[in-house]
Design an enzyme around this catalytic site. Structure first.
Site, PDB file in Angstrom:
ATOM      1  N   HIS A  62     190.178  96.230 -10.320  1.00 24.72           N
ATOM      2  CA  HIS A  62     191.423  95.941 -10.598  1.00 24.72           C
ATOM      3  C   HIS A  62     191.523  94.567 -11.236  1.00 24.72           C
ATOM      4  O   HIS A  62     192.353  94.545 -12.351  1.00 24.72           O
ATOM      5  CB  HIS A  62     192.328  95.812  -9.518  1.00 24.72           C
ATOM      6  CG  HIS A  62     194.098  95.330  -9.698  1.00 24.72           C
ATOM      7  ND1 HIS A  62     194.720  95.988 -10.432  1.00 24.72           N
ATOM      8  CD2 HIS A  62     194.270  93.849  -9.843  1.00 24.72           C
ATOM      9  CE1 HIS A  62     195.651  95.205 -10.770  1.00 24.72           C
ATOM     10  NE2 HIS A  62     195.616  94.014 -10.268  1.00 24.72           N
ATOM     11  N   CYS A  96     200.039  99.302 -12.787  1.00 24.49           N
ATOM     12  CA  CYS A  96     198.609  99.358 -13.352  1.00 24.49           C
ATOM     13  C   CYS A  96     198.073 100.833 -13.135  1.00 24.49           C
ATOM     14  O   CYS A  96     198.537 101.114 -12.082  1.00 24.49           O
ATOM     15  CB  CYS A  96     197.588  98.337 -12.488  1.00 24.49           C
ATOM     16  SG  CYS A  96     196.116  98.264 -12.988  1.00 24.49           S
ATOM     17  N   CYS A 103     194.532 100.962  -8.224  1.00 27.14           N
ATOM     18  CA  CYS A 103     196.113 101.335  -8.193  1.00 27.14           C
ATOM     19  C   CYS A 103     196.579 102.656  -7.993  1.00 27.14           C
ATOM     20  O   CYS A 103     197.375 102.780  -7.598  1.00 27.14           O
ATOM     21  CB  CYS A 103     196.676 100.342  -9.281  1.00 27.14           C
ATOM     22  SG  CYS A 103     196.368  98.658  -9.076  1.00 27.14           S
ATOM     23  N   ASP A 150     185.269  85.242 -21.887  1.00 26.72           N
ATOM     24  CA  ASP A 150     184.429  85.761 -20.915  1.00 26.72           C
ATOM     25  C   ASP A 150     184.998  84.698 -19.808  1.00 26.72           C
ATOM     26  O   ASP A 150     185.397  83.586 -19.980  1.00 26.72           O
ATOM     27  CB  ASP A 150     183.273  85.910 -21.169  1.00 26.72           C
ATOM     28  CG  ASP A 150     182.424  84.254 -20.915  1.00 26.72           C
ATOM     29  OD1 ASP A 150     181.958  84.180 -20.101  1.00 26.72           O
ATOM     30  OD2 ASP A 150     182.588  83.712 -22.140  1.00 26.72           O
ATOM     31  N   ASP A 198     174.236  84.722 -23.300  1.00 24.88           N
ATOM     32  CA  ASP A 198     174.491  83.430 -23.568  1.00 24.88           C
ATOM     33  C   ASP A 198     173.077  82.600 -23.711  1.00 24.88           C
ATOM     34  O   ASP A 198     172.260  83.485 -23.286  1.00 24.88           O
ATOM     35  CB  ASP A 198     175.221  82.508 -22.689  1.00 24.88           C
ATOM     36  CG  ASP A 198     175.067  82.799 -21.238  1.00 24.88           C
ATOM     37  OD1 ASP A 198     173.927  83.187 -21.159  1.00 24.88           O
ATOM     38  OD2 ASP A 198     175.709  82.466 -20.550  1.00 24.88           O
ATOM     39  N   CYS A 219     194.704 101.590 -13.081  1.00 26.24           N
ATOM     40  CA  CYS A 219     193.244 101.335 -12.848  1.00 26.24           C
ATOM     41  C   CYS A 219     193.024 102.273 -11.296  1.00 26.24           C
ATOM     42  O   CYS A 219     193.907 102.825 -10.791  1.00 26.24           O
ATOM     43  CB  CYS A 219     192.733  99.974 -12.759  1.00 26.24           C
ATOM     44  SG  CYS A 219     193.114  99.368 -11.137  1.00 26.24           S
TER      45      CYS A 219
END
Length: 372
Positions: A334, A303, A308, A265, A92, A305
């Site tokens: 997560h 989940c 998890c 974002d 940005d 990930c």
């Protein structure tokens, strides 16, 4: 080198699946971008970040200019090399951060002057300098320098910010000369829809490779964000990617995608993680709470990930209660996976042309049960 293609469209909404090709790889849309303000997503390595299926990250021009400085990063081979991330990066312009300094800054048509929040030194940031810094950083996508008005602000104040944003965009376009970067313009206008319309028209007239909707998530209520997105997104060119800045809740993401936004974002998932909070379904769980002390289930049973798959709620509770850094990292991982997985679920629903049915509840109100 840069190419955006719409691959699928939703029949009953403006939702779309796309592919943005950049020099450092592909961004599949819709997509959530993790925020790596200082060239790092806090507490997470590049390898761990890839494991969340993140495709593109955001870094902050303002903060990287202050420390370590764009010269150091350029000498190291650019931001990708500096942070060991070989996938797309967006920077940005630093405009939002500068204007958030409030009384520390002075704004006119030339640019912004302010005292460094680090050491009090005098700094001037102009559209030309913001673009030059971003060219030195070497991101794939760079943002025009804009004036982001606060909320609330009068219509006169917002109109002045819009005019300055458009004036600065002309100077950004004139300065930007790097063929392996895509310069995006930013639509401003606060909560005033007529100003948003004019800003969208002006920014689109530059025929840039992408356009962002800025000036949202700066304190206004969520219904105002939805109204802005629903009004502005359809006004933007179909052939370029649309980026909604600063959005990172599943409800806002669903509304954005339904109206044709491609990526977004937010610092929220990692900020919540660092404060011991996990995003589970449509809820926020404070892992410090005693109810997790002897709960041996995975954090989120839906989940897959790293967090998890390998750790239970009791262990995460233990880490958070004892301020262990690993706990903050695991929750951040997560939370990022959660939003990226939600993005992918929306894409699949668009491809299967069931987005309007499967994700309609998220566009209306929060619900406790879902199927993704």
């Amino acid at each position: 080198m840069f190419d955006f293609k719409v691959l699928s469209r939703s029949t009953n909404t403006a939702g779309r699946v796309g592919r943005l090709s950049t020099p450092h790889g592909i961004l599949s849309t819709p997509q959530f971008m993790p925020v790596g303000t200082l060239g790092t997503v806090k507490g997470i390595t590049a390898t761990q970040l890839k494991d969340t299926n993140a495709q593109m990250i955001l870094a902050n021009t303002f903060h990287l200019h202050l420390q370590p400085g764009e010269a150091i990063i350029k000498e190291s081979g650019g931001l990708h090399s500096f942070m060991s991330w070989d996938q797309p990066i967006l920077t940005d312009s630093g405009g939002y951060q500068v204007f958030s300094l409030g009384k520390l800054n002075k704004i006119d048509d030339f640019g912004v002057s302010f005292k460094s929040p680090r050491d009090g030194s005098h700094i001037e940031l102009t559209p030309e300098k913001a673009i030059q810094i971003q060219m030195d950083l070497g991101a794939d996508v760079v943002m025009a320098f804009d004036q982001c008005p606060p909320y609330p602000a009068s219509k006169v104040e917002v109109e002045e910010a819009c005019k300055r944003t458009h004036l600065w965009l002309e100077r950004c376009v004139a300065t930007h000369s790097k063929e392996d970067q895509a310069l995006f313009g930013i639509v401003q206008g606060g909560c005033f829809l007529d100003l948003r319309e004019e800003s969208a028209r002006r920014v689109a007239s530059f025929h840039l490779p992408g356009i962002a909707i800025g000036g949202v998530s700066v304190g206004e209520p969520s219904d105002q964000i939805h109204k802005i997105v629903r009004h502005v997104a359809p006004l933007l060119p179909n052939e370029v990617p649309r980026y909604l800045m600063g959005i990172g809740t599943i409800r806002e993401m669903a509304v954005a995608v339904a109206n044709g936004v491609d990526f977004f974002d937010c610092v929220l998932p990692t900020r919540l993680g660092r404060h011991g909070t996990a995003l589970v379904r449509d809820e926020r769980w404070n892992l410090r709470n005693a109810c997790f002390r002897n709960d041996y289930q995975p954090l989120d049973t839906t989940c897959v990930c790293e967090t998890c798959t390998n750790y239970n709620r009791a262990y995460l509770h233990h880490l958070i209660r004892n301020d262990e850094l690993l706990g903050l990292t695991l929750l951040s991982l997560h939370n990022l996976s959660h939003l990226i997985r939600f993005s992918r679920a929306m894409a699949v629903a668009i491809e299967d042309d069931c987005f309007s049915e499967d994700f309609a509840p998220w566009q209306k109100s929060s619900i406790a049960h879902y199927t993704w």
